[in-house]
Write a protein that holds these residues in place. Structure first.
Motif, mmCIF file in Angstrom:
data_model
loop_
_atom_site.group_PDB
_atom_site.id
_atom_site.type_symbol
_atom_site.label_atom_id
_atom_site.label_comp_id
_atom_site.label_asym_id
_atom_site.label_seq_id
_atom_site.Cartn_x
_atom_site.Cartn_y
_atom_site.Cartn_z
ATOM 1 N N LEU A 21 0.838 -1.197 0.000
ATOM 2 C CA LEU A 21 0.000 0.000 0.000
ATOM 3 C C LEU A 21 0.874 1.248 0.000
ATOM 4 O O LEU A 21 1.774 1.391 0.831
ATOM 5 N N MET A 22 0.582 2.143 -0.941
ATOM 6 C CA MET A 22 1.287 3.425 -1.024
ATOM 7 C C MET A 22 0.275 4.502 -1.399
ATOM 8 O O MET A 22 -0.832 4.196 -1.842
ATOM 9 N N HIS A 23 0.679 5.753 -1.248
ATOM 10 C CA HIS A 23 -0.174 6.847 -1.719
ATOM 11 C C HIS A 23 -0.454 6.705 -3.206
ATOM 12 O O HIS A 23 -1.580 6.869 -3.673
ATOM 13 N N ARG A 24 0.616 6.387 -3.934
ATOM 14 C CA ARG A 24 0.544 6.398 -5.390
ATOM 15 C C ARG A 24 -0.460 5.376 -5.940
ATOM 16 O O ARG A 24 -1.093 5.612 -6.968
ATOM 17 N N GLU A 30 2.741 8.540 7.058
ATOM 18 C CA GLU A 30 3.749 8.374 8.110
ATOM 19 C C GLU A 30 4.836 7.379 7.709
ATOM 20 O O GLU A 30 6.021 7.601 7.960
ATOM 21 N N HIS A 31 4.442 6.258 7.064
ATOM 22 C CA HIS A 31 5.399 5.175 6.809
ATOM 23 C C HIS A 31 5.829 5.055 5.338
ATOM 24 O O HIS A 31 6.755 4.310 5.049
ATOM 25 N N GLU A 32 5.155 5.737 4.428
ATOM 26 C CA GLU A 32 5.401 5.669 2.973
ATOM 27 C C GLU A 32 4.992 4.322 2.373
ATOM 28 O O GLU A 32 4.276 4.267 1.392
ATOM 29 N N LEU A 33 5.470 3.226 2.960
ATOM 30 C CA LEU A 33 5.061 1.890 2.510
ATOM 31 C C LEU A 33 4.333 1.180 3.644
ATOM 32 O O LEU A 33 4.813 1.140 4.771
ATOM 33 N N LEU A 34 3.185 0.622 3.334
ATOM 34 C CA LEU A 34 2.484 -0.253 4.264
ATOM 35 C C LEU A 34 2.269 -1.597 3.583
ATOM 36 O O LEU A 34 2.292 -1.698 2.351
ATOM 37 N N TYR A 35 2.033 -2.618 4.392
ATOM 38 C CA TYR A 35 1.765 -3.948 3.868
ATOM 39 C C TYR A 35 0.444 -4.411 4.458
ATOM 40 O O TYR A 35 0.139 -4.136 5.623
ATOM 41 N N LEU A 74 10.059 -0.495 -18.343
ATOM 42 C CA LEU A 74 11.437 -0.260 -17.897
ATOM 43 C C LEU A 74 11.591 -0.588 -16.413
ATOM 44 O O LEU A 74 12.612 -1.141 -15.988
ATOM 45 N N GLN A 75 10.574 -0.254 -15.619
ATOM 46 C CA GLN A 75 10.643 -0.594 -14.195
ATOM 47 C C GLN A 75 10.660 -2.115 -14.016
ATOM 48 O O GLN A 75 11.412 -2.640 -13.186
ATOM 49 N N LEU A 98 9.294 2.618 -4.673
ATOM 50 C CA LEU A 98 9.027 3.841 -3.910
ATOM 51 C C LEU A 98 9.721 5.050 -4.535
ATOM 52 O O LEU A 98 9.142 6.132 -4.648
ATOM 53 N N LYS A 99 10.962 4.861 -4.976
ATOM 54 C CA LYS A 99 11.718 5.990 -5.522
ATOM 55 C C LYS A 99 11.223 6.409 -6.895
ATOM 56 O O LYS A 99 11.165 7.595 -7.207
ATOM 57 N N LYS A 100 10.849 5.430 -7.729
ATOM 58 C CA LYS A 100 10.332 5.798 -9.062
ATOM 59 C C LYS A 100 8.954 6.449 -8.960
ATOM 60 O O LYS A 100 8.597 7.310 -9.745
ATOM 61 N N ASN A 101 8.162 5.961 -7.996
ATOM 62 C CA ASN A 101 6.854 6.553 -7.715
ATOM 63 C C ASN A 101 5.948 6.605 -8.941
ATOM 64 O O ASN A 101 5.283 7.595 -9.208
ATOM 65 N N ILE A 102 5.922 5.484 -9.703
ATOM 66 C CA ILE A 102 5.011 5.428 -10.862
ATOM 67 C C ILE A 102 3.960 4.331 -10.705
ATOM 68 O O ILE A 102 3.012 4.263 -11.485
ATOM 69 N N THR A 103 4.125 3.458 -9.705
ATOM 70 C CA THR A 103 3.243 2.299 -9.565
ATOM 71 C C THR A 103 1.857 2.737 -9.095
ATOM 72 O O THR A 103 1.690 3.204 -7.967
ATOM 73 N N THR A 104 0.879 2.575 -9.980
ATOM 74 C CA THR A 104 -0.490 2.971 -9.628
ATOM 75 C C THR A 104 -1.398 1.771 -9.414
ATOM 76 O O THR A 104 -2.461 1.899 -8.827
#
Length: 415
Positions: free
Chosen positions: A179-182, A205-210, A352-353, A300-306
């Motif tokens: 789970l992410m914002h993106r 708060e955590h950026e990544l959740l599971y 590419l990702q 997380l760094k690429k931030n393209i995963t929707t």
């Protein structure tokens, strides 16, 4: 779809071959004879009329029986009942030589085991005999959130370790997701509007959740005991306190849950778009490295995963090594699915990702296996099949020597 090859429209068999017939025998109990062109949703609807249903599913039911059996057919039930290919008693197959053969573990076993997970390379499945179990009526459907990846995997592995057939002590379904914002559009619909604000704060708060997602099926017989059983199963887990969410839904609605999302996306014009998916089987021993290198340092760094990102474990002993399907050589392994949807302009970005993820695994010695594999060279296919490659070649020579069923996947045709 198949350069220089042929695409077979399985639905064209609809009026010429069987649909779904539910039968019973002393040796097998309930089973269904199903046309290879049948959609799993149609199989479900027909078997439910008899109070029974297949025990192993895919998350999406609008797929053909022949199609999923040519790959494996996996979902949250796989840890307990095995993939769909582990729940087949018999098949009718039209081979590449034009022969119409019935096969099973006892009759034409070479064909039987080759075809299951064989990527359509040896024949076209026109009928499959599928194992059935008593159909539940309803489902307790629970999601729990984790901020710590180690807690998440320890709990998932614990939950799938209770996979004996005792209905009371085991779950029926275990999956997990990232789970992410993106990618919030892909996972927020399960939760009530009042809970979503809390969830998004936790993600910030955590950026990544599971998220661990589990289900326990029940009927009139177990209706009074299911809550207590579920409480016992989940009591020692390490999810974030106050972040456990439960629903009680009809069995059909649970199995057909992706259809709701599909119809929503269709209305928005977002269904018939490129889907640059990547599905991997990752050995349990390297899943923490995968989390660090892929989820934290690439996704997380690429931030393209929707889209939805699935992460859940399976038990090796529920798979049959004689079949063509390939899995990691560990007792427990994870499926990780990047279920991307893209626009027609930006699919290359996701592609590419995906390549970066595969390169990371290769460079770090993480022996992943692709599910729904896609390779360009014979060497890559040889590496994919590993010790099964020679058997795969021999089956090809026996059942499709002219390679009529090869073009498109480039397993035996590389141009």
């Amino acid at each position: 779809m198949a350069p220089d090859g042929v695409v077979v429209d399985m639905m064209s068999l609809e009026n010429k071959r069987r649909g779904t017939t539910v039968l019973w025998s002393w040796s097998l109990g309930h089973y269904a004879d199903v046309g290879g062109q049948q959609l799993w949703i149609d199989v479900l609807e027909e078997t439910l009329k008899h109070g029974v249903a297949p025990v192993s599913w895919t998350d999406y039911l609008y797929l053909t029986v022949g199609g999923t059996l040519s790959n494996a057919g996996i979902s949250g039930e796989t840890f307990r009942y095995g993939p769909q290919i582990s729940n087949v008693y018999e098949m009718d197959v039209i081979t590449g030589t034009g022969d119409f053969l019935t096969c099973s573990p006892d009759k034409n076993p070479e064909l039987f085991y080759s075809v299951l997970g064989g990527l359509g390379q040896f024949g076209i499945i026109t009928r499959a005999r599928i194992a059935l179990g008593q159909a539940p009526k309803r489902v307790k459907w629970v999601r729990m959130l984790y901020s710590d990846f180690s807690d998440f995997t320890i709990d998932q592995e614990s939950l799938i370790s209770h996979h004996g057939r005792d209905q009371d002590e085991a779950l029926d379904y275990v999956e997990g997701s990232l789970l992410m914002h993106r990618n919030s559009d892909s996972w927020t619909s399960f939760f009530s509007l009042s809970d979503r604000q809390r969830l998004m704060s936790l993600v910030t708060e955590h950026e990544l959740l599971y998220c661990i997602e589990v289900a326990k099926f029940y009927d009139g017989r177990t209706q009074t005991t299911v809550d207590k059983a579920l409480e016992i199963i989940l009591k020692d887990l390490s999810h974030v306190p106050e972040f456990m969410f439960e629903k009680d839904v009809a069995y059909v609605d649970f199995l057909n849950r992706v259809r709701v999302e599909e119809l929503k996306l269709r209305r928005q014009g977002l269904w018939n778009v490129p889907h640059p998916w990547l599905n991997l089987f990752v050995p349990k021993s390297r899943i923490a490295d995968f989390n660090t290198g892929v989820f934290n340092n690439i996704v997380l760094k690429k931030n393209i995963t929707t889209g939805l990102v699935l992460i859940y474990p399976m038990n090796n002993d529920k798979w049959d090594d004689r079949m063509s399907a390939v899995i990691p050589d560990e007792d427990v392994f994870y499926t990780v699915g990047f279920l991307h949807s893209s626009g027609f302009e930006d699919w290359q970005e996701f592609d590419l990702q995906n390549k970066e993820v595969l390169l990371f695994c290769e460079n770090n010695g993480i022996k992943v296996k692709q599910y729904l594999p896609n390779y360009n060279t014979e060497r890559e296919w040889m590496e994919h099949f590993g010790s099964k490659w020679r058997t795969f070649q021999e089956s090809k020579a026996q059942f499709d020597p002219k390679m009529l069923l090869s073009p498109g996947q480039r397993i035996f045709n590389h141009n």
